[in-house]
Design a protein around this motif. Structure first.
Motif, PDB file in Angstrom:
ATOM      1  N   LYS A 165       0.966  -1.433  -0.297  1.00 23.12           N
ATOM      2  CA  LYS A 165      -0.045  -0.072   0.321  1.00 23.12           C
ATOM      3  C   LYS A 165       0.831   1.029  -0.075  1.00 23.12           C
ATOM      4  CE  LYS A 165      -4.132  -2.269   2.220  1.00 23.12           C
ATOM      5  NZ  LYS A 165      -4.569  -2.006   3.754  1.00 23.12           N
ATOM      6  N   ILE A 166       1.898   0.720   0.695  1.00 24.38           N
ATOM      7  CA  ILE A 166       2.502   2.133   0.308  1.00 24.38           C
ATOM      8  C   ILE A 166       3.234   2.900  -1.011  1.00 24.38           C
ATOM      9  CG2 ILE A 166       5.111   3.631   1.314  1.00 24.38           C
ATOM     10  CD1 ILE A 166       4.531   2.123   4.750  1.00 24.38           C
ATOM     11  N   PRO A 167       3.002   3.828  -1.486  1.00 23.91           N
ATOM     12  CA  PRO A 167       2.791   4.447  -2.148  1.00 23.91           C
ATOM     13  C   PRO A 167       4.886   3.903  -2.822  1.00 23.91           C
ATOM     14  CG  PRO A 167       1.895   6.116  -1.844  1.00 23.91           C
ATOM     15  CD  PRO A 167       1.555   5.462  -0.550  1.00 23.91           C
ATOM     16  N   SER A 168       5.186   3.633  -4.150  1.00 25.66           N
ATOM     17  CA  SER A 168       6.904   3.467  -3.994  1.00 25.66           C
ATOM     18  C   SER A 168       7.250   4.872  -5.407  1.00 25.66           C
ATOM     19  CB  SER A 168       6.917   2.135  -5.170  1.00 25.66           C
ATOM     20  OG  SER A 168       8.550   2.328  -5.681  1.00 25.66           O
ATOM     21  N   PRO A 169       8.640   4.859  -4.736  1.00 20.28           N
ATOM     22  CA  PRO A 169       9.128   6.310  -5.480  1.00 20.28           C
ATOM     23  C   PRO A 169       9.629   6.025  -6.798  1.00 20.28           C
ATOM     24  CG  PRO A 169       9.941   4.780  -3.624  1.00 20.28           C
ATOM     25  CD  PRO A 169       9.161   4.252  -3.624  1.00 20.28           C
ATOM     26  N   PHE A 170       8.974   4.642  -7.303  1.00 18.35           N
ATOM     27  CA  PHE A 170       9.275   4.188  -8.735  1.00 18.35           C
ATOM     28  C   PHE A 170       7.652   4.249  -9.251  1.00 18.35           C
ATOM     29  CE2 PHE A 170      12.113   0.760  -6.346  1.00 18.35           C
ATOM     30  CZ  PHE A 170      12.475   2.044  -6.462  1.00 18.35           C
ATOM     31  N   ALA A 171       6.705   4.457  -8.749  1.00 22.66           N
ATOM     32  CA  ALA A 171       5.378   4.438  -9.453  1.00 22.66           C
ATOM     33  C   ALA A 171       4.686   5.249 -10.311  1.00 22.66           C
ATOM     34  CB  ALA A 171       4.710   4.259  -8.607  1.00 22.66           C
ATOM     35  N   ASN A 172       3.867   5.127 -11.189  1.00 17.69           N
ATOM     36  CA  ASN A 172       3.587   5.197 -12.583  1.00 17.69           C
ATOM     37  C   ASN A 172       2.698   6.017 -12.080  1.00 17.69           C
ATOM     38  OD1 ASN A 172       1.146   3.129 -12.918  1.00 17.69           O
ATOM     39  ND2 ASN A 172       2.459   2.959 -14.514  1.00 17.69           N
ATOM     40  N   ILE A 173       2.138   7.553 -12.687  1.00 23.36           N
ATOM     41  CA  ILE A 173       0.748   8.290 -12.752  1.00 23.36           C
ATOM     42  C   ILE A 173      -0.700   6.872 -11.601  1.00 23.36           C
ATOM     43  CG2 ILE A 173       0.276   8.706 -14.735  1.00 23.36           C
ATOM     44  CD1 ILE A 173       0.774  10.857 -11.815  1.00 23.36           C
ATOM     45  N   THR A 174      -0.279   6.376 -13.080  1.00 23.05           N
ATOM     46  CA  THR A 174      -2.123   5.745 -13.086  1.00 23.05           C
ATOM     47  C   THR A 174      -1.577   4.494 -11.773  1.00 23.05           C
ATOM     48  OG1 THR A 174      -1.715   4.813 -15.454  1.00 23.05           O
ATOM     49  CG2 THR A 174      -3.047   3.221 -13.660  1.00 23.05           C
ATOM     50  N   THR A 175      -0.750   4.373 -11.010  1.00 22.70           N
ATOM     51  CA  THR A 175      -0.613   3.177  -9.882  1.00 22.70           C
ATOM     52  C   THR A 175      -0.457   3.945  -8.996  1.00 22.70           C
ATOM     53  OG1 THR A 175       1.117   2.171 -10.525  1.00 22.70           O
ATOM     54  CG2 THR A 175       0.807   1.722  -7.929  1.00 22.70           C
ATOM     55  N   LEU A 176      -0.100   5.607  -8.648  1.00 24.87           N
ATOM     56  CA  LEU A 176      -0.343   6.342  -7.962  1.00 24.87           C
ATOM     57  C   LEU A 176      -1.431   7.161  -7.613  1.00 24.87           C
ATOM     58  CD1 LEU A 176       2.905   8.981  -8.715  1.00 24.87           C
ATOM     59  CD2 LEU A 176       2.882   7.703  -6.710  1.00 24.87           C
ATOM     60  N   LYS A 177      -2.120   6.985  -8.401  1.00 23.95           N
ATOM     61  CA  LYS A 177      -3.619   7.618  -8.623  1.00 23.95           C
ATOM     62  C   LYS A 177      -4.607   6.357  -7.548  1.00 23.95           C
ATOM     63  CE  LYS A 177      -5.498   9.618 -11.851  1.00 23.95           C
ATOM     64  NZ  LYS A 177      -6.277  10.098 -12.844  1.00 23.95           N
ATOM     65  N   LYS A 178      -3.961   5.538  -7.995  1.00 20.09           N
ATOM     66  CA  LYS A 178      -4.690   4.078  -7.188  1.00 20.09           C
ATOM     67  C   LYS A 178      -4.610   4.326  -5.951  1.00 20.09           C
ATOM     68  CE  LYS A 178      -6.395  -0.209  -7.569  1.00 20.09           C
ATOM     69  NZ  LYS A 178      -6.116  -0.325  -5.938  1.00 20.09           N
ATOM     70  N   ASN A 179      -3.313   4.685  -5.346  1.00 19.38           N
ATOM     71  CA  ASN A 179      -3.141   4.417  -4.317  1.00 19.38           C
ATOM     72  C   ASN A 179      -3.369   5.529  -3.414  1.00 19.38           C
ATOM     73  OD1 ASN A 179       0.722   3.384  -4.958  1.00 19.38           O
ATOM     74  ND2 ASN A 179      -1.180   2.475  -4.268  1.00 19.38           N
ATOM     75  N   PHE A 180      -3.767   6.442  -4.188  1.00 19.55           N
ATOM     76  CA  PHE A 180      -4.066   7.942  -2.997  1.00 19.55           C
ATOM     77  C   PHE A 180      -5.937   7.616  -3.182  1.00 19.55           C
ATOM     78  CE2 PHE A 180      -0.201   9.213  -3.284  1.00 19.55           C
ATOM     79  CZ  PHE A 180      -0.047  10.742  -1.999  1.00 19.55           C
ATOM     80  N   ALA A 181      -6.054   7.177  -4.492  1.00 20.65           N
ATOM     81  CA  ALA A 181      -7.620   6.795  -3.774  1.00 20.65           C
ATOM     82  C   ALA A 181      -8.493   5.880  -3.529  1.00 20.65           C
ATOM     83  CB  ALA A 181      -8.366   6.280  -5.465  1.00 20.65           C
ATOM     84  N   ASP A 182      -7.541   4.801  -2.881  1.00 17.95           N
ATOM     85  CA  ASP A 182      -7.735   3.878  -2.352  1.00 17.95           C
ATOM     86  C   ASP A 182      -7.998   3.725  -1.029  1.00 17.95           C
ATOM     87  OD1 ASP A 182      -7.495   1.618  -4.227  1.00 17.95           O
ATOM     88  OD2 ASP A 182      -5.722   0.971  -3.439  1.00 17.95           O
ATOM     89  N   VAL A 183      -7.481   5.500  -0.409  1.00 23.16           N
ATOM     90  CA  VAL A 183      -7.900   5.547   1.005  1.00 23.16           C
ATOM     91  C   VAL A 183      -8.735   7.017   0.756  1.00 23.16           C
ATOM     92  CG1 VAL A 183      -5.899   4.742   1.935  1.00 23.16           C
ATOM     93  CG2 VAL A 183      -5.484   6.721   0.722  1.00 23.16           C
ATOM     94  N   GLY A 184      -9.150   7.143  -0.204  1.00 19.12           N
ATOM     95  CA  GLY A 184     -10.428   8.290  -0.227  1.00 19.12           C
ATOM     96  C   GLY A 184      -9.397   9.874  -1.040  1.00 19.12           C
ATOM     97  N   LEU A 185      -8.540  10.037  -1.099  1.00 20.42           N
ATOM     98  CA  LEU A 185      -7.533  11.278  -1.756  1.00 20.42           C
ATOM     99  C   LEU A 185      -7.440  10.901  -3.165  1.00 20.42           C
ATOM    100  CD1 LEU A 185      -4.080  10.847   0.365  1.00 20.42           C
ATOM    101  CD2 LEU A 185      -6.737  12.237   1.374  1.00 20.42           C
ATOM    102  N   THR A 186      -7.468  12.127  -3.874  1.00 17.20           N
ATOM    103  CA  THR A 186      -7.954  13.181  -4.887  1.00 17.20           C
ATOM    104  C   THR A 186      -6.780  12.781  -5.674  1.00 17.20           C
ATOM    105  OG1 THR A 186      -7.553  15.279  -4.445  1.00 17.20           O
ATOM    106  CG2 THR A 186      -9.936  14.520  -4.402  1.00 17.20           C
ATOM    107  N   PRO A 187      -6.555  12.860  -6.682  1.00 20.51           N
ATOM    108  CA  PRO A 187      -5.353  13.476  -8.006  1.00 20.51           C
ATOM    109  C   PRO A 187      -5.070  14.851  -7.317  1.00 20.51           C
ATOM    110  CG  PRO A 187      -6.919  12.235  -9.545  1.00 20.51           C
ATOM    111  CD  PRO A 187      -7.287  12.488  -8.101  1.00 20.51           C
ATOM    112  N   LYS A 188      -5.827  15.808  -7.216  1.00 26.13           N
ATOM    113  CA  LYS A 188      -4.870  17.063  -6.517  1.00 26.13           C
ATOM    114  C   LYS A 188      -4.165  17.146  -5.397  1.00 26.13           C
ATOM    115  CE  LYS A 188      -6.525  22.084  -5.078  1.00 26.13           C
ATOM    116  NZ  LYS A 188      -7.207  22.862  -5.105  1.00 26.13           N
ATOM    117  N   GLU A 189      -4.620  16.573  -4.364  1.00 28.43           N
ATOM    118  CA  GLU A 189      -3.789  16.026  -3.332  1.00 28.43           C
ATOM    119  C   GLU A 189      -2.425  14.660  -3.220  1.00 28.43           C
ATOM    120  OE1 GLU A 189      -8.163  16.286   0.298  1.00 28.43           O
ATOM    121  OE2 GLU A 189      -7.438  13.938  -1.330  1.00 28.43           O
ATOM    122  N   LEU A 190      -2.986  14.276  -4.339  1.00 30.14           N
ATOM    123  CA  LEU A 190      -1.304  13.882  -4.556  1.00 30.14           C
ATOM    124  C   LEU A 190      -0.123  14.471  -4.723  1.00 30.14           C
ATOM    125  CD1 LEU A 190       0.408  11.363  -5.568  1.00 30.14           C
ATOM    126  CD2 LEU A 190      -0.845  10.924  -8.053  1.00 30.14           C
ATOM    127  N   ALA A 191      -1.161  15.614  -5.584  1.00 31.81           N
ATOM    128  CA  ALA A 191       0.112  16.966  -6.548  1.00 31.81           C
ATOM    129  C   ALA A 191       0.602  17.772  -4.853  1.00 31.81           C
ATOM    130  CB  ALA A 191      -0.445  17.457  -7.269  1.00 31.81           C
TER     131      ALA A 191
END
Length: 334
Positions: A165-191
């Motif tokens: 579940k911890i986002p990887s420093p190697f992750a692409n944007i699709t994976t990062l958005k899913k990591n955050f969406a899984d806990v209710g965080l938005t793409p804006k909050e990812l940025a």
């Protein structure tokens, strides 16, 4: 000027964006005055002890900020990250590679020990971690944010969940958005939360392949600007695989909590692949460019709001958890 018109568009568009409300993930039972009667000195104790640690070693600020994120993204903000391994659970979240370089456990333990003197069996480790992460950032003149309290501590900590579940420093944007969406965080909050990379160091072993063998052919990631890649190679020579070798994530203002990180990302000078990935999505790319071009006009406010939401992910309240006596061990005799 074309730049002026373009910038006006960014500002108007920014004002139109709002935080999504992810109900169901956040703790409605929390309150900023939860301990007003049961432990009135809590806020001052956390602030004082954290400030002293950060004064002696400013690296505790990014360390504690990273720690709260790694805790909340796995099982919610329940201090499961703080649990030590036991004979029956010999691999906890703390034992994983993503958490092997965390800094700040001694700060949490010092605050908790003082609280056990002042108001024993009252304040959870989850609340201590939530407060200390905020107080550490404030101690380096970073943004402030509200910390609703009343969390209880969890009893389960699994290495496998941290790895998943911890986002990887190697992750692409699709994976990062899913990591955050899984806990209710938005793409804006990812940025927004990626902006935490404005302080702290990144370890050389994480970027070795990106610098020297990106596709397995002895090459460098083409997403890194060449002069920046050359600089990183001076700081992280080939085969630098130990945990002691590191480089500042913000080349220009490494000790200052500011928007410079976003300018670096737009210039293809983000340290990690996950930083560069922010440019590969319209919403995250917009936020990166807006902060870079506006001089961080809303960054501190946005970061504080995002942190207040982050620290309420999946919290345990009332009888859903416990108040540990020490933060590294589940308390069975309560």
């Amino acid at each position: 000027m074309a730049f002026s018109k373009q910038f006006s568009f960014w500002v108007i568009f920014a004002m139109a964006l709002t935080m999504a409300n992810a109900s169901g993930y956040y703790g409605s039972k929390l309150s900023t005055d939860y301990y007003t009667e049961s432990c009135p000195d809590l806020l001052e104790i956390s602030k004082y002890i954290t400030k002293e640690f950060v004064k002696n070693d400013p690296r505790f600020a990014p360390g504690l900020l990273r720690m709260i994120f790694h805790d909340c993204i796995v099982r919610g903000c329940d201090a499961s990250l703080l649990l030590d391994p036991t004979p029956s659970n010999n691999q906890t979240e703390k034992d994983t590679v993503p958490n092997s370089t965390l800094r700040g456990f001694e700060v949490i333990n010092a605050i908790k020990a003082k609280l056990e003197e002042k108001c024993p069996d009252v304040v959870s480790c989850a609340d201590v971690l939530a407060l200390a992460s905020r107080d550490a950032v404030v101690a380096i003149n970073g943004p402030n944010w509200d910390v609703p309290l009343g969390r209880k501590d969890g009893k389960i900590s699994l290495a496998s969940e941290a790895l998943a579940k911890i986002p990887s420093p190697f992750a692409n944007i699709t994976t990062l958005k899913k990591n955050f969406a899984d806990v209710g965080l938005t793409p804006k909050e990812l940025a927004i939360l990626s902006g935490a990379h404005t302080i702290g160091d990144g370890h050389c072993f994480i970027i070795q392949n990106r610098l020297y063998n990106f596709t397995g052919k002895g090459d460098t990631d083409p997403a890194i600007e060449k002069s920046y890649a050359d600089y990183l190679k001076t700081k992280c020579p080939p085969n630098t695989g130990n945990l002691q070798s590191s480089v500042g994530m913000d080349f220009f203002t490494p000790g200052k909590f500011d928007e410079v990180y976003y300018g670096m990302v737009t210039q293809r000078k983000g340290l990690f692949q996950s930083d560069a990935a922010l440019l590969n999505d319209p919403e995250t790319s917009f936020y990166v460019h807006f902060q870079a071009y506006s001089g961080g006009s809303t960054f501190a406010q946005d970061f504080g709001a995002a942190m207040t939401r982050l620290i309420q992910i999946g919290v345990l309240t009332d009888n859903e958890g416990e108040v540990r006596k020490t933060c590294g061990a589940v308390r069975y005799n309560y």
